[in-house]
Design an enzyme around this catalytic site. Structure first.
Site, PDB file in Angstrom:
ATOM      1  N   PHE A   1      48.495  46.542 -70.980  1.00  0.00           N
ATOM      2  CA  PHE A   1      49.711  47.340 -70.934  1.00  0.00           C
ATOM      3  C   PHE A   1      49.714  48.444 -71.974  1.00  0.00           C
ATOM      4  CE2 PHE A   1      51.410  43.202 -69.356  1.00  0.00           C
ATOM      5  CZ  PHE A   1      51.605  43.626 -68.063  1.00  0.00           C
TER       6      PHE A   1
ATOM      7  N   LYS B   1      54.618  48.351 -79.107  1.00  0.00           N
ATOM      8  CA  LYS B   1      53.704  48.366 -77.971  1.00  0.00           C
ATOM      9  C   LYS B   1      53.839  49.719 -77.290  1.00  0.00           C
ATOM     10  CE  LYS B   1      53.606  44.618 -75.642  1.00  0.00           C
ATOM     11  NZ  LYS B   1      52.550  43.680 -75.358  1.00  0.00           N
TER      12      LYS B   1
ATOM     13  N   ASP C   1      51.613  35.731 -67.614  1.00  0.00           N
ATOM     14  CA  ASP C   1      50.406  35.875 -68.421  1.00  0.00           C
ATOM     15  C   ASP C   1      50.479  35.018 -69.673  1.00  0.00           C
ATOM     16  OD1 ASP C   1      47.869  36.695 -69.011  1.00  0.00           O
ATOM     17  OD2 ASP C   1      48.468  38.622 -69.858  1.00  0.00           O
TER      18      ASP C   1
ATOM     19  N   GLY D   1      45.653  45.975 -75.096  1.00  0.00           N
ATOM     20  CA  GLY D   1      45.654  45.153 -73.895  1.00  0.00           C
ATOM     21  C   GLY D   1      45.891  45.991 -72.671  1.00  0.00           C
TER      22      GLY D   1
ATOM     23  N   LEU E   1      47.037  46.810 -83.925  1.00  0.00           N
ATOM     24  CA  LEU E   1      46.897  45.357 -83.968  1.00  0.00           C
ATOM     25  C   LEU E   1      46.085  44.842 -82.799  1.00  0.00           C
ATOM     26  CD1 LEU E   1      50.602  44.489 -84.758  1.00  0.00           C
ATOM     27  CD2 LEU E   1      48.689  44.104 -86.298  1.00  0.00           C
ATOM     28  N   GLY E   2      46.137  45.545 -81.707  1.00  0.00           N
ATOM     29  CA  GLY E   2      45.421  45.057 -80.544  1.00  0.00           C
ATOM     30  C   GLY E   2      45.543  46.036 -79.397  1.00  0.00           C
TER      31      GLY E   2
END
Ligand SMILES: *[C@@H]1O[C@H](CO)[C@@H](O)[C@H](O)[C@H]1NC(C)=O
Ligand SMILES: *[C@@H]1O[C@H](CO)[C@@H](O)[C@H](O)[C@H]1NC(C)=O
Ligand SMILES: *[C@@H]1O[C@H](CO)[C@@H](O)[C@H](O)[C@H]1NC(C)=O
Ligand SMILES: *[C@@H]1O[C@H](CO)[C@@H](O)[C@H](O)[C@H]1NC(C)=O
Ligand SMILES: *[C@@H]1O[C@H](CO)[C@@H](O)[C@H](O)[C@H]1NC(C)=O
Ligand SMILES: *[C@@H]1O[C@H](CO)[C@@H](O)[C@H](O)[C@H]1NC(C)=O
Ligand SMILES: *[C@@H]1O[C@H](CO)[C@@H](O)[C@H](O)[C@H]1NC(C)=O
Length: 664
Positions: A345, A362, A459, A343, A340-341
């Site tokens: 982390f 994640k 953030d 980043g 999905l993405g």
């Protein structure tokens, strides 16, 4: 070690509206007794003994009878306005109806309107139990602003929770009313079994309140009942004056609960009937299929946690733990098509568990300096943060160097996907955007003040705001600093944040505080109103930082230029939001309001706002070195592609603008 797998229990709740009320569950999984067995006899003896209890006890009965293994435990609880006679009569009726409806189950609960009766073959005293949870609603819609109604309701319920939790071991009960729009009144009632500590009571009630958006969305009537607590709201006054507690008599000492933890079995339960105690008005008969409740056979979550008991807390942390293989299968071995993405982390994957539940995983990039224990503790803390405006952390996985966080999946991508897209932004009219702004504010107030921990997000930005089916905002990535970075002080060597959203004192000196989150919130508000990214308004040579652009127009009396031209809505509301946004981005952190006062400003038009001072414009030389530090988000695959075609705006134009866009 628990190797959990999520179980999805789909329970269909039949809402039958009749004038009398009774809701019951007979637990088919916790064992049956045979008719005329010792257990059966003990049960009957126990329940018929209720009426012989004549001492004043303010509606709480905790009794047991018999010898193991046939010992029966029961709890009876009455609403705080019931006299002893009313209470005993309600409990007697409950006993009769349970005997009819749950003829051979060892464990059963009933919740009529004025009392609750439950029994079991295990000790249930002093133990928090939040499942099963039942909802009763009536199909009566809110008139007027649903948002304002819900806000009033939320406030009322939160206030009542605080009040009830303060009760002693005789009673934890509160009622109260609040005004809602269009002259509606909300009558609220919350109650815990008083054998719970204040914290457990608060936890139970908060969980019940967090079900309101699911059970009772848009409705003026709602009941959420759990074994340990219940809440109700209704436009009719259904409770009487609270029976007074003798202030001179000392509360009985809370006894230590016996140390037999409740069973961990999967619970599928028979819901016999749910009927709504609604005042006499003819209501539509409805069948509602609800509660897509995530349950885990091994994830006990917050059931039966004795508080202040580190060992138990850790057990719970372990029970949130999932098997690496499970996740690997769920995410198709972390395949690119599930991604999905990506980043700072780590990458985020969409996954589906074998039971069909969709999750977001994640996968943290390693190098965390935390040990396993610290990590588990932090996960546990973050998993406790539950609010309708926060993305929920469901579990985690630790295997070798792998650290995975499992979240609820939020379907509608992130806010930046909409507000910065020329066509998509039309889906967010002013009403929606205003609702989003206030939702984010509520989530932030919870993080800063209402949760047991004080969480500084660090953030907050558009791509960390996810939207659910109804476009309600859910803040993601909170608590990441706890989970990933070793930090305890208000100063950090590693800056987690996104350039442009970071308060000057944080970007330059690594000083973070709730006020640095307020700064990011202000930037976000201005982005939502303008539909422009912080890093640049305009094209080509004339790119200007959103803050300086806003400030210039605000001061020059041309504030309407700031507003996204597609927005049609109350100018007053919009201007007020810009004003609040500017207060948030002031250079001086002390001058920025707190999230709680921001929420107040957004909700109360009569409150006059201070004049904002000049915002902090960024001219920081560390910009470039920050480019490798940013945090993650998910749900934003598309955004990333659209942004990479936008690179031409990445120029430094004037000293008030930023030299680098969102570092990616
Ligand atoms: C207990 O009895 C009920 C019927 O009264 C039945 O549906 C259920 O399967 C039984 N449970 C067990 C564990 O035998
Ligand atoms: C309660 O009954 C069930 C089923 O008969 C049994 O498995 C369980 O051990 C009993 N619990 C206690 C505390 O005796
Ligand atoms: C249970 O006991 C009662 C009275 O003692 C008797 O009438 C009834 O028939 C018994 N039921 C069963 C199923 O044994
Ligand atoms: C409640 O029941 C438990 C277990 O039977 C017992 O230890 C405790 O003293 C009881 N508490 C009260 C207030 O009756
Ligand atoms: C309890 O209910 C039963 C059945 O309705 C009734 O016969 C009995 O008198 C009641 N007992 C008390 C003490 O109210
Ligand atoms: C309540 O609202 C829902 C959805 O907005 C609508 O479908 C329903 O007909 C309304 N019910 C009543 C009784 O007005
Ligand atoms: C909740 O409590 C606060 C502070 O005690 C009070 O100002 C507010 O009016 C209360 N809200 C409701 C809805 O009762």
């Amino acid at each position: 070690m628990a190797t959990g797998s999520f179980r999805l229990i789909l329970c269909c709740v039949f809402v039958i509206i009749i004038s009398e009320s009774s809701a019951q569950t007979c637990d088919n999984e916790k064992g049956n007794f045979t008719i005329n067995s010792t257990y059966h006899k003990n049960l009957n003896t126990l329940l018929s003994s209720f009426s012989s209890y004549k001492h004043i006890n303010y509606g709480f009965y905790n009794i047991s009878y018999g010898e193991n293994p046939d010992k029966v435990y029961a709890i009876g609880l009455c609403r705080g306005d019931q006299t002893q006679d009313q209470c005993l009569s309600c409990l007697n009726d409950s006993r009769v109806s349970l005997a009819q409806n749950c003829p051979n189950q060892k464990e059963a609960i009933t919740w009529p309107g004025e009392c609750m009766l439950r029994y079991s073959n295990r000790s249930i005293f002093g133990v928090l139990e939040t499942r099963p949870e039942l909802w009763f609603v009536a199909s009566r819609n809110i008139t007027g602003s649903v948002d304002r109604f819900n806000e009033a309701l939320q406030n009322l319920m939160e206030n009542l929770t605080g009040e009830a939790a303060l009760g002693d071991s005789r009673r934890k009960y509160a009622t109260g009313d609040a005004s809602a729009p269009e002259f509606q009144t909300i009558y609220g009632y919350v109650q815990c079994t008083p054998d719970l500590s204040s914290n457990l009571c608060t936890r139970c009630l908060s969980e019940a309140i967090s079900s309101i958006p699911y059970c009772c969305k848009g409705l003026t009537v709602g009941n959420v009942v759990k074994p340990s607590c219940r809440i109700r709201f209704d436009p009719y006054l259904y409770y009487g004056p609270t029976v007074k507690i003798d202030p001179d008599a000392p509360p009985p000492l809370l006894q230590q609960p016996p140390s037999s933890p409740p069973g961990t079995s999967n619970t599928s339960r028979t819901i016999i009937a749910i009927t709504v105690p609604v005042a006499s008005v003819v209501l539509v008969l409805s069948l509602i299929c609800i509660c897509l409740r995530v349950r885990n056979a091994n994830i006990k979550r917050f059931e039966s946690i004795r508080e202040d008991d580190d060992k138990d807390e850790i057990t719970v942390a372990e029970s949130l733990q999932l098997n690496f293989d499970t996740i690997q299968v769920a995410t198709n071995d972390f395949s690119d098509s599930n991604k999905l993405g990506q980043g700072g982390f780590g990458a985020v994957y969409k996954g589906q568990l074998s039971n069909g539940q969709v999750i977001a995983v994640k996968r943290l990039s390693t190098e965390s300096c935390q040990g396993e224990m610290e990590f588990k503790n932090e996960v546990l803390l973050v998993a406790k943060l539950q609010h309708r405006n926060l993305v929920r952390l469901l579990g985690f996985c630790l295997e070798g160097k792998e650290r995975l966080l499992v979240y609820e999946f939020v379907p509608n991508k992130s806010l930046d996907y909409f507000i910065f897209n020329p066509t998509k932004k039309a889906q967010l009219d002013w009403e929606r955007r205003y609702q989003i702004i206030r939702g984010i504010a509520r989530g932030m107030v919870y993080l800063h003040e209402d949760s047991r921990l004080r969480i500084i997000h660090r953030d907050l930005k558009a791509s960390n705001i996810l939207l659910d089916e109804e476009m309600n905002p859910k803040i993601s990535d909170f608590g990441m600093a706890r989970l990933v970075v070793d930090q305890t002080q208000g100063n950090t060597s590693r800056i987690v944040g996104t350039y442009g959203y970071m308060a000057p004192e944080y970007a330059a000196f690594g000083q973070f505080s709730t006020k640095s989150d307020v700064f990011s919130f202000g930037v976000l508000v201005l982005e939502i109103i303008s539909g422009q990214k912080i890093n640049g308004v305009g094209h080509g040579e004339h790119v200007e930082n959103l803050l300086s652009f806003t400030w210039r127009n605000w001061r020059g009396g041309t504030a309407t230029k700031i507003v996204d031209p597609t927005l049609k809505g109350s100018q007053n509301e919009i201007m007020r939001c810009i004003h609040v946004g500017l207060l948030c981005v002031q250079e001086n952190a002390d001058a920025r309001p707190t999230m709680a006062s921001i929420l107040l400003m957004l909700n109360s038009y009569s409150l006059s706002l201070p004049r904002p001072l000049e915002p902090a414009f960024f001219m920081d030389s560390r910009t470039r070195s920050l480019s490798d530090i940013q945090s993650s988000e998910y749900n934003s695959r598309e955004i990333r592609t659209s942004e990479s075609t936008n690179k031409s705006t990445q120029e430094s134009v004037n000293e008030a603008s930023i030299t680098e866009l969102y570092p990616r």
